[in-house]
Scaffold this motif. Structure first.
Motif, PDB file in Angstrom:
ATOM      1  N   VAL A 172      11.874  26.251  51.165  1.00 37.35           N
ATOM      2  CA  VAL A 172      11.195  25.424  50.698  1.00 37.35           C
ATOM      3  C   VAL A 172      11.537  24.829  49.367  1.00 37.35           C
ATOM      4  O   VAL A 172      12.136  25.344  48.604  1.00 37.35           O
ATOM      5  CB  VAL A 172       9.698  26.347  50.211  1.00 37.35           C
ATOM      6  CG1 VAL A 172       8.625  25.399  49.778  1.00 37.35           C
ATOM      7  CG2 VAL A 172       9.178  27.130  51.421  1.00 37.35           C
ATOM      8  N   THR A 173      11.173  23.531  49.186  1.00 34.84           N
ATOM      9  CA  THR A 173      11.508  22.880  48.239  1.00 34.84           C
ATOM     10  C   THR A 173      10.454  22.845  46.959  1.00 34.84           C
ATOM     11  O   THR A 173       9.305  22.265  47.414  1.00 34.84           O
ATOM     12  CB  THR A 173      11.746  21.385  48.328  1.00 34.84           C
ATOM     13  OG1 THR A 173      12.933  21.451  49.227  1.00 34.84           O
ATOM     14  CG2 THR A 173      12.273  20.568  46.992  1.00 34.84           C
ATOM     15  N   ILE A 174      10.679  23.613  45.738  1.00 37.83           N
ATOM     16  CA  ILE A 174       9.672  23.783  44.676  1.00 37.83           C
ATOM     17  C   ILE A 174      10.086  23.089  43.726  1.00 37.83           C
ATOM     18  O   ILE A 174      11.155  23.373  42.931  1.00 37.83           O
ATOM     19  CB  ILE A 174       9.391  25.159  44.639  1.00 37.83           C
ATOM     20  CG1 ILE A 174       8.792  25.731  45.808  1.00 37.83           C
ATOM     21  CG2 ILE A 174       8.343  25.387  43.446  1.00 37.83           C
ATOM     22  CD1 ILE A 174       8.848  27.229  45.595  1.00 37.83           C
ATOM     23  N   ASN A 175       9.539  21.776  43.192  1.00 43.50           N
ATOM     24  CA  ASN A 175       9.927  21.152  41.921  1.00 43.50           C
ATOM     25  C   ASN A 175      11.390  20.641  42.245  1.00 43.50           C
ATOM     26  O   ASN A 175      12.104  20.738  40.997  1.00 43.50           O
ATOM     27  CB  ASN A 175       9.561  21.798  40.579  1.00 43.50           C
ATOM     28  CG  ASN A 175       8.043  22.264  40.251  1.00 43.50           C
ATOM     29  OD1 ASN A 175       7.311  21.457  40.838  1.00 43.50           O
ATOM     30  ND2 ASN A 175       7.760  23.115  39.419  1.00 43.50           N
ATOM     31  N   GLY A 176      11.577  20.319  43.324  1.00 42.84           N
ATOM     32  CA  GLY A 176      12.945  19.703  43.383  1.00 42.84           C
ATOM     33  C   GLY A 176      13.939  20.935  43.559  1.00 42.84           C
ATOM     34  O   GLY A 176      15.391  20.351  43.827  1.00 42.84           O
ATOM     35  N   VAL A 177      13.757  22.166  43.663  1.00 48.47           N
ATOM     36  CA  VAL A 177      14.632  23.251  43.660  1.00 48.47           C
ATOM     37  C   VAL A 177      14.521  23.577  45.113  1.00 48.47           C
ATOM     38  O   VAL A 177      13.556  24.109  45.262  1.00 48.47           O
ATOM     39  CB  VAL A 177      14.559  24.134  42.598  1.00 48.47           C
ATOM     40  CG1 VAL A 177      15.691  25.219  42.716  1.00 48.47           C
ATOM     41  CG2 VAL A 177      14.682  23.504  41.284  1.00 48.47           C
ATOM     42  N   ILE A 178      15.671  23.975  46.025  1.00 51.37           N
ATOM     43  CA  ILE A 178      15.355  24.553  47.130  1.00 51.37           C
ATOM     44  C   ILE A 178      15.537  26.107  46.877  1.00 51.37           C
ATOM     45  O   ILE A 178      16.091  26.694  46.301  1.00 51.37           O
ATOM     46  CB  ILE A 178      16.736  24.283  47.917  1.00 51.37           C
ATOM     47  CG1 ILE A 178      16.722  22.660  48.388  1.00 51.37           C
ATOM     48  CG2 ILE A 178      16.775  25.138  49.311  1.00 51.37           C
ATOM     49  CD1 ILE A 178      17.983  22.154  49.199  1.00 51.37           C
ATOM     50  N   ARG A 179      14.452  26.575  47.658  1.00 48.49           N
ATOM     51  CA  ARG A 179      14.201  28.225  47.396  1.00 48.49           C
ATOM     52  C   ARG A 179      14.282  28.964  48.962  1.00 48.49           C
ATOM     53  O   ARG A 179      13.902  28.142  49.759  1.00 48.49           O
ATOM     54  CB  ARG A 179      12.754  28.441  46.838  1.00 48.49           C
ATOM     55  CG  ARG A 179      12.606  27.838  45.478  1.00 48.49           C
ATOM     56  CD  ARG A 179      13.257  28.892  44.273  1.00 48.49           C
ATOM     57  NE  ARG A 179      13.207  27.996  42.988  1.00 48.49           N
ATOM     58  CZ  ARG A 179      13.709  28.450  42.123  1.00 48.49           C
ATOM     59  NH1 ARG A 179      14.682  29.399  42.057  1.00 48.49           N
ATOM     60  NH2 ARG A 179      13.592  27.961  40.680  1.00 48.49           N
ATOM     61  N   THR A 180      14.694  29.938  48.927  1.00 42.66           N
ATOM     62  CA  THR A 180      14.654  30.773  50.213  1.00 42.66           C
ATOM     63  C   THR A 180      13.909  31.875  50.227  1.00 42.66           C
ATOM     64  O   THR A 180      13.861  32.431  49.215  1.00 42.66           O
ATOM     65  CB  THR A 180      15.988  30.908  50.641  1.00 42.66           C
ATOM     66  OG1 THR A 180      16.814  32.022  49.445  1.00 42.66           O
ATOM     67  CG2 THR A 180      17.047  29.836  50.872  1.00 42.66           C
ATOM     68  N   PHE A 181      13.112  32.159  51.244  1.00 48.87           N
ATOM     69  CA  PHE A 181      12.131  33.421  51.302  1.00 48.87           C
ATOM     70  C   PHE A 181      12.227  33.720  52.681  1.00 48.87           C
ATOM     71  O   PHE A 181      13.055  33.484  53.808  1.00 48.87           O
ATOM     72  CB  PHE A 181      10.742  32.904  51.153  1.00 48.87           C
ATOM     73  CG  PHE A 181      10.557  32.083  49.909  1.00 48.87           C
ATOM     74  CD1 PHE A 181      10.286  32.658  48.549  1.00 48.87           C
ATOM     75  CD2 PHE A 181      10.670  30.763  49.880  1.00 48.87           C
ATOM     76  CE1 PHE A 181      10.054  32.095  47.321  1.00 48.87           C
ATOM     77  CE2 PHE A 181      10.259  29.867  48.573  1.00 48.87           C
ATOM     78  CZ  PHE A 181      10.115  30.791  47.310  1.00 48.87           C
ATOM     79  N   HIS A 182      11.913  35.366  52.944  1.00 44.45           N
ATOM     80  CA  HIS A 182      11.747  36.012  53.972  1.00 44.45           C
ATOM     81  C   HIS A 182      11.004  35.085  55.212  1.00 44.45           C
ATOM     82  O   HIS A 182      11.084  35.199  56.232  1.00 44.45           O
ATOM     83  CB  HIS A 182      11.102  37.403  53.871  1.00 44.45           C
ATOM     84  CG  HIS A 182      12.259  38.037  53.272  1.00 44.45           C
ATOM     85  ND1 HIS A 182      11.964  38.709  51.960  1.00 44.45           N
ATOM     86  CD2 HIS A 182      13.324  38.773  54.023  1.00 44.45           C
ATOM     87  CE1 HIS A 182      12.921  39.562  51.819  1.00 44.45           C
ATOM     88  NE2 HIS A 182      13.782  39.867  53.024  1.00 44.45           N
ATOM     89  N   GLY A 183       9.708  34.746  54.699  1.00 46.10           N
ATOM     90  CA  GLY A 183       8.888  33.840  55.348  1.00 46.10           C
ATOM     91  C   GLY A 183       7.908  33.330  54.609  1.00 46.10           C
ATOM     92  O   GLY A 183       7.820  33.202  53.408  1.00 46.10           O
TER      93      GLY A 183
END
Length: 200
Positions: A172-183
Motif C-alpha cells: 500500500v502507498t501511504i502519503n507517498g511511501v510504499i508500505r508492506t503488510f501481511h494482508g
C-alpha cells in the motif's frame, strides 16, 4: 536424548543460507542482509546452536581436488541391517549411512585415499558378512544442499506488526511511501493507528 524440532521462520532460513555459504560471515553483514540488528542475529544463531540445528563452523575441503581421493556409494543387502550399519559406522572412511529396514538395504557413502582402500573395505565386509550382496558404485555427482523456503530472496516486514512476511506482501502507498503488510487487515490497522490518509 530427545531432539525437539523447531519451526524456522524465513529469517532463520536466510541466516542458515548465509552461514552455509560462509560460516565466518560477520554478524553485521548477516544483520544487514536479513534486516535485523547484529545482537538479534547472534541470538538467533545461538538458539539454533543450542537446539542442534547449527552444529559447528568448519572449513569445507573439496576432497575431489586432492589427488587420488575416491568417493563411492556401497549398496549392501543383507538381513540384520542395523548390526551391519553399526559395524560399518565404526570405519573412519564411511561418511554417511542410509538404512532401509523394509528392503534390508544399506547405502554407505565412503571416502578413501585411493581405490585400493575402498576395495579393502569391500573385502573386509565380504568376509564379515559372507552372504551379503555388496555393490560398489562410483559417485559421479554431488551437490551441497542449501535450505530454501519460497519467497525469501527479499525479506519483507509488516509495517504494522514488524513480523517477517512469508510469500507476497500486501503493498500500500501511504502519503507517498510504499508500505508492506501481511494482508489487508494489518494495512487497515496501521492506517487507523497512525490516522494517515491513504493515497494511490
Amino acid at each position: 536424548m530427545v531432539r525437539v524440532k523447531r519451526n524456522l521462520d524465513a529469517v532463520d532460513i536466510e541466516i542458515l543460507k548465509i552461514l552455509t555459504q560462509n560460516c565466518r560471515e560477520k554478524l553485521e553483514s548477516i544483520a544487514s542482509k536479513v534486516g535485523l540488528s547484529a545482537p538479534m542475529v547472534r541470538k538467533r544463531i545461538e538458539t539454533m546452536e543450542r537446539l542442534g540445528i547449527v552444529k559447528k563452523c568448519s572449513a569445507k575441503i573439496d576432497l575431489e581436488m586432492l589427488d587420488g581421493v575416491v568417493t563411492k556409494a556401497l549398496i549392501i543387502r543383507h538381513r540384520g541391517v542395523e548390526r551391519i550399519a553399526d559395524d560399518l559406522y565404526r570405519n573412519k572412511g564411511v561418511e554417511k549411512i542410509y538404512v532401509s529396514r523394509a528392503d534390508d538395504t544399506i547405502i554407505a557413502i565412503v571416502r578413501a585415499i585411493n581405490e585400493q582402500e575402498v576395495r579393502g573395505l569391500v573385502e573386509t565386509l565380504q568376509k564379515e558378512i559372507p552372504n551379503a550382496e555388496i555393490i560398489d558404485i562410483d559417485l559421479v555427482m554431488e551437490r551441497e544442499w542449501v535450505p530454501e523456503k519460497p519467497g525469501i530472496g527479499i525479506i519483507y516486514r509488516c509495517n504494522f506488526c514488524g513480523g517477517v512476511i512469508i510469500g507476497s506482501p500486501h503493498v500500500v502507498t501511504i502519503n507517498g511511501v510504499i508500505r508492506t503488510f501481511h494482508g489487508k487487515e494489518c494495512a487497515e490497522a496501521y492506517i487507523q493507528k497512525r490516522q494517515l490518509r491513504l493515497t494511490t
